[in-house]
Design a protein around this motif. Structure first.
Motif, short mmCIF file in Angstrom:
data_model
loop_
_atom_site.label_atom_id
_atom_site.label_comp_id
_atom_site.label_asym_id
_atom_site.label_seq_id
_atom_site.Cartn_x
_atom_site.Cartn_y
_atom_site.Cartn_z
N TYR A 94 0.83 -1.21 0.00
CA TYR A 94 0.00 0.00 0.00
C TYR A 94 0.87 1.26 0.00
O TYR A 94 0.55 2.24 -0.67
CB TYR A 94 -0.91 0.01 1.23
CG TYR A 94 -2.12 -0.88 1.12
CD1 TYR A 94 -3.17 -0.55 0.28
CD2 TYR A 94 -2.23 -2.03 1.89
CE1 TYR A 94 -4.30 -1.36 0.18
CE2 TYR A 94 -3.35 -2.85 1.80
CZ TYR A 94 -4.38 -2.52 0.94
OH TYR A 94 -5.49 -3.32 0.85
N ASP A 99 -1.41 3.74 -2.41
CA ASP A 99 -2.79 3.50 -1.99
C ASP A 99 -3.01 3.71 -0.50
O ASP A 99 -4.15 3.83 -0.05
CB ASP A 99 -3.22 2.07 -2.37
CG ASP A 99 -3.32 1.89 -3.88
OD1 ASP A 99 -3.56 2.90 -4.57
OD2 ASP A 99 -3.14 0.75 -4.36
N LYS A 102 -5.31 6.57 1.24
CA LYS A 102 -6.75 6.54 1.48
C LYS A 102 -7.09 6.37 2.95
O LYS A 102 -8.18 6.73 3.40
CB LYS A 102 -7.40 5.43 0.66
CG LYS A 102 -7.09 4.01 1.16
CD LYS A 102 -7.80 2.95 0.34
CE LYS A 102 -7.52 1.55 0.86
NZ LYS A 102 -8.22 0.50 0.07
N TYR A 103 -6.15 5.79 3.72
CA TYR A 103 -6.40 5.58 5.15
C TYR A 103 -6.18 6.85 5.97
O TYR A 103 -6.56 6.89 7.14
CB TYR A 103 -5.48 4.47 5.68
CG TYR A 103 -5.74 3.12 5.07
CD1 TYR A 103 -6.77 2.31 5.50
CD2 TYR A 103 -4.92 2.66 4.03
CE1 TYR A 103 -7.00 1.07 4.93
CE2 TYR A 103 -5.15 1.42 3.45
CZ TYR A 103 -6.18 0.63 3.90
OH TYR A 103 -6.41 -0.58 3.33
N CYS A 104 -5.57 7.83 5.37
CA CYS A 104 -5.15 9.01 6.12
C CYS A 104 -6.21 10.09 6.24
O CYS A 104 -6.00 11.10 6.92
CB CYS A 104 -3.89 9.61 5.47
SG CYS A 104 -2.50 8.46 5.38
N ARG A 106 -9.66 9.53 7.04
CA ARG A 106 -10.84 9.15 7.78
C ARG A 106 -10.75 9.65 9.22
O ARG A 106 -9.67 9.62 9.81
CB ARG A 106 -11.02 7.63 7.78
CG ARG A 106 -11.17 7.02 6.39
CD ARG A 106 -12.45 7.46 5.73
NE ARG A 106 -12.57 6.97 4.36
CZ ARG A 106 -13.13 5.80 4.03
NH1 ARG A 106 -13.60 5.02 4.99
NH2 ARG A 106 -13.20 5.42 2.77
N TYR A 114 -6.62 0.66 9.68
CA TYR A 114 -5.87 -0.19 8.76
C TYR A 114 -5.89 -1.65 9.20
O TYR A 114 -6.13 -2.55 8.40
CB TYR A 114 -4.43 0.31 8.65
CG TYR A 114 -3.60 -0.54 7.72
CD1 TYR A 114 -3.74 -0.43 6.35
CD2 TYR A 114 -2.72 -1.51 8.22
CE1 TYR A 114 -3.02 -1.24 5.49
CE2 TYR A 114 -2.00 -2.32 7.37
CZ TYR A 114 -2.15 -2.18 6.01
OH TYR A 114 -1.44 -3.00 5.15
N GLY A 264 2.17 9.78 0.31
CA GLY A 264 1.94 9.17 -1.00
C GLY A 264 3.21 9.09 -1.84
O GLY A 264 4.30 9.43 -1.40
#
Length: 267
Positions: A94, A99, A102-104, A106, A114, A264
């Motif tokens: 990831y 990718d 995308k977890y950062c 929320r 995660y 990223g």
């Protein structure tokens, strides 16, 4: 600032877990094959002890059933890292692909979000085999059963689990700084194979390494001494809950530091 309560995270995890299990159970053949494979893998460890003790009555003062106790204990203690933290193995993919970004975004704890995404159900096969092995060794050693003893075992198992979880967290987190971090994960995972042996079989150098640098002796050896050798429990056994919590917290801070600094791939 994250102000969510424990109840909130438990409700979220239950919903994620249900969906993950539904998706996995749609491929029942894969689940059955994986579970059976896990059981046979652990059975090979059981057989290796049996073959070894056909020629030696004891190893450094440890009997066959005491070694089986350590083996069963280690399998149970390693189950949480297998079931609940298996997504650590995917972290580097990831991160390298970008990718992980995308977890950062929320409004929820990043580490929890995660890790909760994957539940490795085949680890339950390992848990079942571990419980069976521990119960067999327990009965053969003539260890009694009491409420206090059961509480001690549960506490020791939780403590032991924290050490392996922390070790894998740290190994996985190296991907935020190291390109070829896959080797670190594999090496860290291989160390768990030594957890089923008593520290006394290693020489002084490795005993020091496996106690204070890569603390795998805390996965089975030191916690098990509380049950197996209650009249001569070393200080490290009593301190293991505190050390385990501290080690896990440090691994969490390192993991989160890498995750929160991630921006990223730039593409």
């Amino acid at each position: 600032m994250n102000t969510h309560t424990l109840g909130f995270y438990l409700r979220i995890y239950r919903k994620i877990l249900v969906q993950d299990l539904k998706s996995k159970m749609s491929y029942r053949a894969d689940f059955i094959i994986s579970t059976v494979g896990m059981i046979f893998t652990n059975l090979s460890g059981f057989l290796s002890f049996w073959i070894l003790f056909q020629n030696f009555p004891s190893i450094m003062g440890w009997s066959y059933h005491e070694m089986l106790f350590l083996y069963g204990f280690s399998l149970i203690a390693l189950t949480p890292v297998q079931c609940l933290f298996d997504n650590n193995w995917n972290l580097r993919m990831y991160v390298y692909s970008g990718d992980f970004i995308k977890y950062c975004f929320r409004p929820i704890n990043l580490f929890f979000y995660y890790m909760s995404e994957v539940f490795d159900i085949k680890g339950l096969g390992q848990l079942a085999f571990g419980i069976g092995t521990l119960a067999y060794a327990w009965s053969r050693l003539g260890i009694g059963i009491s409420v206090l003893l059961i509480v001690k075992v549960i506490l020791c198992l939780i403590t032991a689990s924290l050490f392996m979880i922390a070790l894998m967290n740290l190994a996985a987190a190296t991907c935020f700084w190291v390109v070829q971090s896959g080797y670190v994960m594999v090496m860290a995972s291989k160390f768990k194979d030594y957890a089923k042996y008593p520290a006394t079989i290693f020489n002084r150098v490795f005993r020091f390494i496996f106690t204070f640098i890569i603390p795998i002796t805390f996965i089975a050896y030191y916690p098990s001494l509380v049950i197996l050798r209650p009249d001569a429990v070393p200080l490290l056994s009593w301190l293991s809950p505190l050390i385990g919590c501290l080690f896990f917290y440090i691994s969490y801070l390192v993991w989160m530091r890498g995750a929160t600094r991630y921006n990223g791939t730039g593409s």
